[in-house]
Design an enzyme around this catalytic site. Structure first.
Site, PDB file in Angstrom:
ATOM      1  N   HIS A 121      -1.547  -7.952   2.522  1.00 15.67           N
ATOM      2  CA  HIS A 121      -1.530  -8.456   3.893  1.00 15.67           C
ATOM      3  C   HIS A 121      -2.759  -8.068   4.707  1.00 15.67           C
ATOM      4  O   HIS A 121      -2.907  -8.499   5.849  1.00 15.67           O
ATOM      5  CB  HIS A 121      -0.230  -8.062   4.615  1.00 15.67           C
ATOM      6  CG  HIS A 121      -0.098  -6.620   4.993  1.00 15.67           C
ATOM      7  ND1 HIS A 121      -0.278  -6.180   6.282  1.00 15.67           N
ATOM      8  CD2 HIS A 121       0.229  -5.530   4.272  1.00 15.67           C
ATOM      9  CE1 HIS A 121      -0.061  -4.873   6.325  1.00 15.67           C
ATOM     10  NE2 HIS A 121       0.247  -4.453   5.113  1.00 15.67           N
TER      11      HIS A 121
ATOM     12  N   GLY B 145       0.797  -1.215   0.000  1.00 15.35           N
ATOM     13  CA  GLY B 145       0.000   0.000   0.000  1.00 15.35           C
ATOM     14  C   GLY B 145       0.834   1.272   0.000  1.00 15.35           C
ATOM     15  O   GLY B 145       0.516   2.240  -0.692  1.00 15.35           O
TER      16      GLY B 145
ATOM     17  N   CYS C  22       0.767   1.355  11.402  1.00 20.63           N
ATOM     18  CA  CYS C  22       1.797   1.667  10.413  1.00 20.63           C
ATOM     19  C   CYS C  22       2.650   2.856  10.831  1.00 20.63           C
ATOM     20  O   CYS C  22       3.357   3.420  10.034  1.00 20.63           O
ATOM     21  CB  CYS C  22       1.154   1.948   9.070  1.00 20.63           C
ATOM     22  SG  CYS C  22       0.229   0.551   8.483  1.00 20.63           S
TER      23      CYS C  22
HETATM   24  C1  PLP Z   1      -5.268   2.865   4.594  1.00 21.50           C
HETATM   25  C2  PLP Z   1      -3.876   2.335   4.489  1.00 21.50           C
HETATM   26  N1  PLP Z   1      -3.094   2.732   3.471  1.00 21.50           N
HETATM   27  C3  PLP Z   1      -1.845   2.281   3.314  1.00 21.50           C
HETATM   28  C4  PLP Z   1      -1.308   1.371   4.206  1.00 21.50           C
HETATM   29  C5  PLP Z   1       0.085   0.883   3.970  1.00 21.50           C
HETATM   30  O1  PLP Z   1       0.049  -0.414   3.375  1.00 21.50           O
HETATM   31  P1  PLP Z   1       1.319  -1.362   3.441  1.00 21.50           P
HETATM   32  O2  PLP Z   1       1.455  -1.825   4.842  1.00 21.50           O
HETATM   33  O3  PLP Z   1       0.981  -2.501   2.496  1.00 21.50           O
HETATM   34  O4  PLP Z   1       2.475  -0.573   2.948  1.00 21.50           O
HETATM   35  C6  PLP Z   1      -2.062   0.939   5.298  1.00 21.50           C
HETATM   36  C7  PLP Z   1      -1.488   0.023   6.311  1.00 21.50           C
HETATM   37  O5  PLP Z   1      -1.978  -0.097   7.402  1.00 21.50           O
HETATM   38  C8  PLP Z   1      -3.395   1.409   5.437  1.00 21.50           C
HETATM   39  O6  PLP Z   1      -4.167   1.021   6.441  1.00 21.50           O
END
Ligand code: PLP
Length: 389
Positions: free
Chosen positions: A205, A69, A329
């Site tokens: 994931h 993401g 995150c």
């Molecule tokens: C809304 C949203 N965008 C982006 C991400 C980032 O995704 P990734 O962990 O695959 O980099 C997250 C991760 O929690 C998320 O919840």
């Protein structure tokens, strides 16, 4: 036994996906090689592309595999900005302060380093983006807008944005719209083609796939400058040897997630409603964050006045229940939720939140274990006040 109610942070890899992933890890070829081993890897990759595309209502050529993401959001925002602002005539990036940091931070960076001007659409106290404001803003400023980026569903509160309406507004002025659908995909029905979005981010994931693979879905007509340059893979938008095993696991995870979407919703709504009702009964001062706004079926987000979310999280963890106090995150950094702050909550309320998120594997017993642990955790956290130490 640990009760896991943090599926929005990451959801365990499904057994079928793990098997598929490990099987494909022993693939020998590079998908770009012309020999038979390469072609076998290519076949797996293209099958995966088809699976992902079918799950999200996109054309297979629109699926650009990425590492997840964060990369997809960066590619969409920087890529669209660079492509549309070459002559510095369209510096505006329209987004909301409730977005994930994978969207906010690239915009901040473009603002500091590349001459962009961020425009944050206001949200109400439930976290709903003000589309009336957006319409008026676009009417007056559309000529200077490079792109709009608004998430499909919020990863903390679960609030859903009316993406069709956003695209409808933008279409009048021919402005590309990106949506971070990381929190929405696999939880509610998503159809890329029907929305008319220019780009959409998803990740494996959160839907029972492995960490480290995702996709940016890019409409065939879209013009987007790449972040990385090299072998020209993935429509030259994402150079680098393709991850066939990861893509194949992602493809299967997407297929499975979509195949159980209705039963997932029916099951998790029961769990969520039981939990929400239980929390409000046990802690009458708790506040269900999104109130009556449309939201994900499997997300329950609360603020607990006078408590630190960290303390609550820690105490619940000690009682064997894994929950979150917001976004996982943010690399373990303790801070008030920027989402709640943007919704107008003060620092203390924005520091006292908990998010519980479910999957089809959770049970009524899991909810009851959480509710059994909550009163004592809440009483201790309340005594400790706002600080987590
Ligand atoms: C809304 C949203 N965008 C982006 C991400 C980032 O995704 P990734 O962990 O695959 O980099 C997250 C991760 O929690 C998320 O919840």
């Amino acid at each position: 036994m640990v009760v896991y109610l943090d599926h929005a942070a990451t959801s365990p890899i499904r057994p079928e996906v793990l098997e598929c992933y490990t099987q494909h890890l022993s693939l020998v070829g590079n998908p770009s090689s012309v020999h038979s081993s390469g072609q076998l890897a290519r076949k797996a990759l293209e099958e995966a592309r088809e699976q992902v595309a079918n799950a999200i209502g996109a054309n297979r050529n629109e699926v650009i595999f990425t590492s997840g993401g964060t990369e997809s959001d960066n590619l969409a925002i920087k890529g669209l900005f660079w492509a549309r602002n070459k002559d510095a005539s369209r510096p505006l990036i329209v987004s909301a302060a409730t977005e994930h940091h994978a969207v906010i931070d690239p915009i901040d960076w473009l603002e500091k380093e590349q001459g962009a001007e961020a425009v944050w659409v206001p949200v109400d106290e439930r976290g709903v983006v003000d589309l009336v404001w957006l319409k008026e803003f676009l009417t007056n400023n559309h000529e200077r807008v490079a792109l709009i980026s608004l998430m499909w569903a919020n990863n903390e509160t679960g609030v859903i944005t009316d993406i069709n309406e956003v695209v409808e507004l933008a279409k009048t002025f021919d402005i590309p719209v990106h949506s971070d659908a990381v929190a929405a995909f696999g939880h509610i029905s998503i159809n890329f083609a029907q929305t008319g979005l220019t780009a959409m981010s998803i990740t494996a994931h959160k839907v029972g796939g492995p960490v480290g693979v995702g996709a940016l879905v890019v409409a065939r007509s879209a013009k987007l400058t790449s972040l990385v340059h090299g072998g020209g893979q993935e429509r030259a938008m994402r150079s680098g040897t393709m991850n066939a095993a990861g893509a194949k696991a992602f493809g299967l995870a997407c297929e499975l997630a979509v195949s159980i979407l209705d039963s997932h919703r029916a099951h998790t709504v029961i769990l969520r409603d039981r939990l929400v009702e239980g929390v409000l009964k046990l802690v009458p001062t708790a506040r269900f964050s999104r109130a009556d706004a449309p939201g994900l079926p499997d997300n329950a987000h609360f603020t607990f006045a006078g408590c630190s979310g960290d303390s609550l999280l820690f105490l619940l963890d000690q009682a064997g229940v894994c929950v979150s106090n917001g976004s996982a995150c943010q690399a373990g950094v303790t801070a008030a939720s920027h989402v709640l702050l943007a919704m107008g909550r003060d620092e203390s309320e924005a520091s006292g939140c908990l998010r519980m998120t479910f999957s089809h594997t959770n049970t009524i017993e899991d909810v009851d274990a959480f509710l059994a642990a909550l009163p004592q955790a809440h009483a201790s956290a309340h005594r400790a006040g706002y600080t987590s130490s």
